[in-house]
Design a protein around this motif. Structure first.
Motif, mmCIF file in Angstrom:
data_model
loop_
_atom_site.group_PDB
_atom_site.id
_atom_site.type_symbol
_atom_site.label_atom_id
_atom_site.label_comp_id
_atom_site.label_asym_id
_atom_site.label_seq_id
_atom_site.Cartn_x
_atom_site.Cartn_y
_atom_site.Cartn_z
ATOM 1 N N GLY A 1 -3.715 6.247 -1.523
ATOM 2 C CA GLY A 1 -3.759 4.791 -1.532
ATOM 3 C C GLY A 1 -2.804 4.223 -2.554
ATOM 4 N N SER A 2 -2.485 2.978 -2.408
ATOM 5 C CA SER A 2 -1.533 2.340 -3.303
ATOM 6 C C SER A 2 -1.874 0.868 -3.429
ATOM 7 N N VAL A 3 -1.091 0.182 -4.257
ATOM 8 C CA VAL A 3 -1.275 -1.257 -4.448
ATOM 9 C C VAL A 3 -1.045 -1.986 -3.132
ATOM 10 N N ALA B 1 6.948 -1.248 -0.969
ATOM 11 C CA ALA B 1 6.139 -0.074 -0.653
ATOM 12 C C ALA B 1 6.277 0.947 -1.774
ATOM 13 N N SER B 2 5.238 1.699 -1.989
ATOM 14 C CA SER B 2 5.275 2.711 -3.037
ATOM 15 C C SER B 2 6.188 3.856 -2.626
ATOM 16 N N ALA B 3 7.000 4.314 -3.563
ATOM 17 C CA ALA B 3 7.911 5.420 -3.295
ATOM 18 C C ALA B 3 7.282 6.765 -3.651
ATOM 19 N N ARG B 4 6.109 6.754 -4.224
ATOM 20 C CA ARG B 4 5.455 7.997 -4.628
ATOM 21 C C ARG B 4 4.797 8.660 -3.432
ATOM 22 N N PHE B 5 4.992 9.953 -3.327
ATOM 23 C CA PHE B 5 4.452 10.711 -2.199
ATOM 24 C C PHE B 5 2.928 10.750 -2.228
ATOM 25 N N VAL B 6 2.347 10.808 -3.416
ATOM 26 C CA VAL B 6 0.891 10.894 -3.558
ATOM 27 C C VAL B 6 0.212 9.652 -2.996
#
Length: 171
Positions: free
Chosen positions: A153-155, A143-148
């Motif tokens: 959306g993310s990969v 999971a993406s750790a970036r708050f944005v």
């Protein structure tokens, strides 16, 4: 309609051992290839980018591949600045592959057949492409750790919607 004999000792299982199962014809056995045949063993695919969540996803994918008796495909996708940039030089590709092998040396991949793939481009689309090419049983990513990415959306969110196989997102 054929009637089956009454169960003995109150056992209400039908033919085939399932409760209430009815047999509509002769029992069929699936014709399968040998378990050692590479075509019958679809891989488990792990996306790796060097982050802590991708290392946990790699460990989860390795465990899944062991339990399912599958081989493991580790994919690293390098995002390039320009959408239509030139392909990498041979030296740069070798350097990235060497980095990936040293990163994977710390993971517990014993007893697994491992394939390492290096790609360039959009990570979500390239992972989805490799999944379709290899006919993978599952794709495991961190999971993406970036708050944005929780809002934009993310990969992992894109893959959960577009992948041709189950996508496992490891926190």
């Amino acid at each position: 309609m054929r009637r089956w004999p009454r169960p003995v000792n109150g056992d209400r299982r039908g033919p085939g051992g399932r409760p209430g199962a009815r047999r509509s014809g002769p029992a069929r056995r699936a014709v399968t290839k040998e378990s050692g045949d590479p075509e019958s063993r679809h891989p488990v695919l792990a996306g790796y980018d060097g982050s802590k969540t991708s290392m946990r996803a790699l460990a989860y994918a390795a465990g899944m591949a062991r339990r399912l008796d599958r081989w493991l495909v580790v994919v690293h996708v390098s995002r390039l600045g320009a959408p239509a940039s030139a392909p990498l030089t041979v030296a740069a590709a070798e350097e990235r592959l060497c980095w990936l092998r040293t990163e994977l040396a710390g993971a517990d991949l014993t007893g697994l057949d491992v394939e390492i793939i290096e790609r360039n481009g959009d990570p979500a689309r390239e992972l989805c492409r490799v999944t379709a090419e290899r006919n993978a049983d599952a794709i495991v990513i961190g999971a993406s750790a970036r708050f944005v990415h929780r809002f934009a959306g993310s990969v992992s969110a894109w893959l959960a919607r577009h992948a041709s196989c189950p996508a496992v997102i490891v926190p």
